[in-house]
Design an enzyme around this catalytic site. Structure first.
Site, mmCIF file in Angstrom:
data_model
loop_
_atom_site.group_PDB
_atom_site.id
_atom_site.type_symbol
_atom_site.label_atom_id
_atom_site.label_comp_id
_atom_site.label_asym_id
_atom_site.label_seq_id
_atom_site.Cartn_x
_atom_site.Cartn_y
_atom_site.Cartn_z
ATOM 1 N N GLY A 1 0.811 -1.220 0.000
ATOM 2 C CA GLY A 1 0.000 0.000 0.000
ATOM 3 C C GLY A 1 0.843 1.267 0.000
ATOM 4 N N ARG B 1 2.789 2.860 12.850
ATOM 5 C CA ARG B 1 3.193 2.839 11.438
ATOM 6 C C ARG B 1 2.796 4.159 10.744
ATOM 7 N NH1 ARG B 1 2.702 -2.770 7.935
ATOM 8 N NH2 ARG B 1 4.877 -2.691 7.318
ATOM 9 N N THR C 1 -2.467 -10.708 4.175
ATOM 10 C CA THR C 1 -3.218 -11.962 4.048
ATOM 11 C C THR C 1 -2.263 -13.116 4.361
ATOM 12 O OG1 THR C 1 -2.692 -11.889 1.693
ATOM 13 C CG2 THR C 1 -4.905 -11.213 2.315
ATOM 14 N N SER D 1 -4.184 -6.668 -2.362
ATOM 15 C CA SER D 1 -3.501 -7.795 -1.725
ATOM 16 C C SER D 1 -3.675 -9.017 -2.614
ATOM 17 C CB SER D 1 -4.130 -8.116 -0.370
ATOM 18 O OG SER D 1 -4.493 -6.957 0.319
ATOM 19 N N GLU E 1 -0.654 -6.526 -7.366
ATOM 20 C CA GLU E 1 0.593 -5.754 -7.414
ATOM 21 C C GLU E 1 1.737 -6.693 -7.764
ATOM 22 O OE1 GLU E 1 0.937 -2.277 -7.130
ATOM 23 O OE2 GLU E 1 2.585 -3.271 -8.154
ATOM 24 N N LYS F 1 -2.007 -13.590 -10.553
ATOM 25 C CA LYS F 1 -1.039 -13.161 -9.547
ATOM 26 C C LYS F 1 -0.412 -14.373 -8.848
ATOM 27 C CE LYS F 1 1.046 -10.944 -6.348
ATOM 28 N NZ LYS F 1 1.942 -9.860 -6.265
ATOM 29 N N THR G 1 -0.237 -17.317 -10.043
ATOM 30 C CA THR G 1 0.532 -18.051 -11.053
ATOM 31 C C THR G 1 1.891 -17.402 -11.280
ATOM 32 O OG1 THR G 1 -1.576 -18.527 -12.114
ATOM 33 C CG2 THR G 1 0.396 -19.046 -13.371
ATOM 34 N N ALA G 2 1.919 -16.079 -11.367
ATOM 35 C CA ALA G 2 3.190 -15.371 -11.594
ATOM 36 C C ALA G 2 4.165 -15.683 -10.456
ATOM 37 C CB ALA G 2 2.945 -13.864 -11.700
ATOM 38 N N LYS H 1 19.232 -17.150 -10.265
ATOM 39 C CA LYS H 1 20.363 -16.993 -9.351
ATOM 40 C C LYS H 1 20.174 -17.967 -8.189
ATOM 41 C CE LYS H 1 23.716 -14.054 -7.792
ATOM 42 N NZ LYS H 1 25.030 -14.413 -8.170
ATOM 43 N N CYS I 1 5.673 -13.265 -0.119
ATOM 44 C CA CYS I 1 4.736 -13.750 -1.144
ATOM 45 C C CYS I 1 4.923 -15.183 -1.592
ATOM 46 C CB CYS I 1 4.808 -12.846 -2.370
ATOM 47 S SG CYS I 1 4.076 -11.248 -2.064
ATOM 48 N N ARG J 1 10.458 -10.970 6.281
ATOM 49 C CA ARG J 1 9.453 -12.034 6.289
ATOM 50 C C ARG J 1 9.949 -13.256 5.509
ATOM 51 N NH1 ARG J 1 4.184 -8.553 4.823
ATOM 52 N NH2 ARG J 1 5.732 -7.451 3.574
HETATM 53 C C1 UDX Z 1 7.900 -11.218 -5.404
HETATM 54 C C2 UDX Z 1 7.563 -11.034 -6.883
HETATM 55 O O1 UDX Z 1 8.782 -10.878 -7.627
HETATM 56 C C3 UDX Z 1 6.671 -9.827 -7.071
HETATM 57 O O2 UDX Z 1 6.284 -9.706 -8.430
HETATM 58 C C4 UDX Z 1 5.432 -9.980 -6.191
HETATM 59 O O3 UDX Z 1 4.612 -8.839 -6.300
HETATM 60 C C5 UDX Z 1 5.828 -10.198 -4.749
HETATM 61 O O4 UDX Z 1 6.715 -11.310 -4.644
HETATM 62 P P1 UDX Z 1 9.597 -10.066 -3.704
HETATM 63 O O5 UDX Z 1 9.174 -11.134 -2.757
HETATM 64 O O6 UDX Z 1 9.615 -8.662 -3.233
HETATM 65 O O7 UDX Z 1 8.671 -10.084 -4.999
HETATM 66 O O8 UDX Z 1 11.072 -10.378 -4.196
HETATM 67 P P2 UDX Z 1 11.757 -11.205 -5.380
HETATM 68 O O9 UDX Z 1 12.729 -10.330 -6.028
HETATM 69 O O10 UDX Z 1 10.769 -11.873 -6.247
HETATM 70 O O11 UDX Z 1 12.592 -12.286 -4.580
HETATM 71 C C6 UDX Z 1 11.975 -13.290 -3.796
HETATM 72 C C7 UDX Z 1 13.025 -14.192 -3.188
HETATM 73 O O12 UDX Z 1 13.649 -14.991 -4.187
HETATM 74 C C8 UDX Z 1 14.164 -13.445 -2.490
HETATM 75 O O13 UDX Z 1 14.499 -14.096 -1.284
HETATM 76 C C9 UDX Z 1 15.308 -13.518 -3.472
HETATM 77 O O14 UDX Z 1 16.561 -13.445 -2.852
HETATM 78 C C10 UDX Z 1 15.052 -14.886 -4.091
HETATM 79 N N1 UDX Z 1 15.634 -15.027 -5.436
HETATM 80 C C11 UDX Z 1 15.162 -14.257 -6.466
HETATM 81 C C12 UDX Z 1 16.643 -15.952 -5.663
HETATM 82 O O15 UDX Z 1 17.060 -16.660 -4.743
HETATM 83 N N2 UDX Z 1 17.151 -16.079 -6.925
HETATM 84 C C13 UDX Z 1 16.709 -15.333 -7.976
HETATM 85 O O16 UDX Z 1 17.231 -15.516 -9.095
HETATM 86 C C14 UDX Z 1 15.689 -14.390 -7.740
HETATM 87 P P1 ADP Z 2 1.858 -6.044 2.569
HETATM 88 O O1 ADP Z 2 3.229 -6.592 2.341
HETATM 89 O O2 ADP Z 2 0.789 -6.893 1.909
HETATM 90 O O3 ADP Z 2 1.723 -4.608 2.261
HETATM 91 P P2 ADP Z 2 1.959 -5.423 5.434
HETATM 92 O O4 ADP Z 2 1.811 -6.363 6.587
HETATM 93 O O5 ADP Z 2 3.256 -4.734 5.206
HETATM 94 O O6 ADP Z 2 1.523 -6.273 4.142
HETATM 95 O O7 ADP Z 2 0.840 -4.292 5.507
HETATM 96 C C1 ADP Z 2 -0.504 -4.514 5.751
HETATM 97 C C2 ADP Z 2 -1.019 -3.402 6.661
HETATM 98 O O8 ADP Z 2 -2.449 -3.515 6.732
HETATM 99 C C3 ADP Z 2 -0.520 -3.442 8.101
HETATM 100 O O9 ADP Z 2 0.157 -2.226 8.398
HETATM 101 C C4 ADP Z 2 -1.822 -3.595 8.959
HETATM 102 O O10 ADP Z 2 -1.776 -2.851 10.156
HETATM 103 C C5 ADP Z 2 -2.863 -3.037 8.007
HETATM 104 N N1 ADP Z 2 -4.237 -3.495 8.298
HETATM 105 C C6 ADP Z 2 -4.684 -4.756 8.481
HETATM 106 N N2 ADP Z 2 -6.023 -4.765 8.706
HETATM 107 C C7 ADP Z 2 -6.439 -3.485 8.648
HETATM 108 C C8 ADP Z 2 -7.718 -2.832 8.784
HETATM 109 N N3 ADP Z 2 -8.846 -3.524 9.011
HETATM 110 N N4 ADP Z 2 -7.766 -1.480 8.677
HETATM 111 C C9 ADP Z 2 -6.639 -0.769 8.440
HETATM 112 N N5 ADP Z 2 -5.423 -1.319 8.300
HETATM 113 C C10 ADP Z 2 -5.302 -2.661 8.395
#
Ligand code: UDX
Ligand code: ADP
Length: 479
Positions: A15, A40, A93, A132, A162, A222, A224-225, A269, A278, A348
């Site tokens: 967000g 936050r 989520t 989300s 996203e 999403k 699937t990707a 890599k 994710c 995470r």
């Molecule tokens: C991922 C998706 O890329 C993004 O499109 C989606 O919206 C959210 O999830 P993110 O989790 O931010 O994004 O990071 P990403 O760059 O995809 O890396 C995920 C994990 O895979 C990391 O721990 C990274 O170190 C690892 N990774 C990535 C590898 O080990 N090797 C690679 O070649 C690429």
């Molecule tokens: P993401 O990576 O999906 O953005 P985060 O955990 O970083 O997930 O962010 C989700 C945010 O949503 C948290 O800051 C949490 O406090 C907020 N949140 C969850 N439930 C509610 C709600 N009912 N109203 C407002 N904010 C909320």
């Protein structure tokens, strides 16, 4: 239909950056990001933009530009809902930790709470956008709640997943490969709502990159990707283990196969294992959905991606133990990096957490340095596993402020995150400070192994055979 006010529920990793960029690119739209987490929101409003709660290259400059102009962060959720024509739901989520689907299904309680809150507050028609990542057909549940508990106003539900990756969020938002918008393509109202959101993105994204689909395709695209991306990492990691046994080099394999235009060079890599909020969550969710339709082969196929990833983290830790003469009890292991990848403070599902946990089982002492992750986060991550007492964690795990400090008097150094600064460390000084033989375990394939071996380190890299000065036979070494 022209959007003038946007509300985003959830000021997190998705967000926050997404709304900052919408506000930057659409100065005529007021964007209010709300969250129930007061701390936050206070951090998002901190006078010093460097203190905003999320570290992303380029983000603080955008917040500085737009905050107070048309970008607002607030805890007044009801007010922002009421004023907006378009509401993004960007709440977390997580994987369910209880009841049916425990450990697999997405926990939709925060989404449902949002829907009920919107239904209670809204007095005008709204477009609700799922930002989300959600199980396919969540939009149906949202619509049911809104229509049955609302004040008689009309809701259109869109799915607009996203695809930004952390660490490159701003770049990904500025120049997305595509924007995906799913909606009710069969109704006039649905098409109008989709168009309103298309118009927002069209302020900076070329129209041909904005895809519109039915809502179920969008939701499932999403998942699937992310499943495909994670599968590539697990596939190359599977090969990395084979490389270690055969003398092949996983980097050379990645390069060779990546030049095949059908395969492509990205996400090949090899590493200590993927992390992040994710990949694991979405695959578990996909597995759960497949199982719930009785598609057991589909479920098993995708579950293997997670099994391989867990194996990779476990065997990285096991290799440290084995190489250090089968015991790390009381030995000091320096961890370089804790975040799940570089350029983010997000931890995470970071591989480091699980590697540390395995090493704590072996009574190792761990000293962590990460340039962006705070000590309290590191302790919280380990405590959340509930495998070791808080006392033990605080006794065995120390967090320090420099890489050099972490490595001092260590038996071994393990690279867990590919931060650029680790490549440029004064490795000779690190070596001099360590116990001998000095071991390096590169879980990210980033270090200059030739150089390190020359200094005297015994090096072990994912996807390569163990190297030390004695085993290196390159001509440059002989000279
Ligand atoms: C991922 C998706 O890329 C993004 O499109 C989606 O919206 C959210 O999830 P993110 O989790 O931010 O994004 O990071 P990403 O760059 O995809 O890396 C995920 C994990 O895979 C990391 O721990 C990274 O170190 C690892 N990774 C990535 C590898 O080990 N090797 C690679 O070649 C690429
Ligand atoms: P993401 O990576 O999906 O953005 P985060 O955990 O970083 O997930 O962010 C989700 C945010 O949503 C948290 O800051 C949490 O406090 C907020 N949140 C969850 N439930 C509610 C709600 N009912 N109203 C407002 N904010 C909320």
């Amino acid at each position: 239909m022209k959007i003038k006010n946007i509300c985003c529920i959830g000021a997190g990793y998705v967000g926050g950056p997404t709304m900052a960029v919408i506000a930057q690119k659409c100065p005529e739209i007021n964007v209010t990001v709300v969250d129930i987490n007061e701390k936050r929101i206070a951090a998002w409003n901190d006078e010093d933009v460097e203190n905003i709660p999320i570290y992303e290259p380029g983000l603080s400059a955008i917040v500085k530009e737009a905050r107070g102009r048309n970008l607002f962060f607030s805890t007044e959720v009801d007010k922002a809902i009421d004023e907006a024509e378009l509401i993004f739901i960007s709440v977390n989520t997580p994987t369910k930790t209880y009841g049916i689907g425990k450990g697999m299904a997405a926990d939709l309680k925060y989404i449902e709470l949002c829907a009920r809150q919107i239904a209670r507050v809204a007095t005008t028609d709204k477009i609700i956008v799922e930002k989300s990542t959600l199980p396919v057909r969540t939009a149906e549940a949202l619509k049911n709640i809104l229509d049955n508990t609302g004040n008689g106003v009309n809701y259109q539900i869109l799915s607009n997943p996203e695809f930004l990756a952390e660490g490159t969020a701003i770049e990904d938002l500025h120049k997305p490969d595509r924007i995906l918008i799913g909606g009710d393509v069969d109704s006039e109202e649905g098409r109008k709502a989709m168009q309103a959101l298309v118009d927002v993105y069209a302020s900076w994204v070329p129209k041909e990159q904005i895809l519109t689909t039915n809502v179920w395709s969008s939701e499932l695209s999403k998942l699937t990707a992310n499943a495909f991306l994670a599968q590539r990492v697990s596939s190359i990691n599977a090969m990395s283990e084979l490389c270690e046994h055969t003398g092949a080099d996983v980097n050379e394999i990645s390069k060779a196969i990546g030049m095949d235009s059908r395969i492509g060079p990205k996400f090949l890599k090899s590493s200590v294992g993927f992390g992040g909020s994710c990949f694991q969550k979405d695959i578990l969710n996909l597995v759960y959905i497949a199982k719930s339709y009785g598609l057991n082969e589909v479920a098993d196929y995708w579950e293997q991606v997670i099994i391989m990833n867990d194996h990779q983290k476990r065997r990285f830790a096991a290799n440290i133990v084995k190489t250090l003469y089968n015991t790390v009890s009381g030995k000091k292991i320096a961890f370089l990096g804790w975040a799940f990848k570089k350029d983010t403070n997000d931890t995470r599902e970071a591989a480091a957490i699980y590697v540390a946990d395995h090493l704590l089982n072996e009574q190792a002492d761990i000293v962590v340095y990460d340039p962006k992750v705070k000590a309290e986060q590191i302790y919280a991550d380990l405590e959340a596993l509930e495998t070791h007492s808080s006392d033990e964690i605080h006794r065995r795990v120390k967090v320090v402020n420099t890489a050099q400090e972490a490595c001092k008097d260590a038996h071994a150094v393990a690279v867990l995150t590919e931060w650029d600064e680790f490549k440029g460390l004064d490795w000779k000084a690190v070596y001099d400070d360590m116990l001998k033989p000095a071991f390096v375990f590169d879980g990210r394939n980033i270090l200059d192994i030739q150089k390190l071996s020359q200094i005297g380190f015994v090096t072990s890299v994912i996807g390569q055979a163990v190297k030390s000065k004695k085993t290196m036979k390159e001509p440059s070494m002989a000279n």
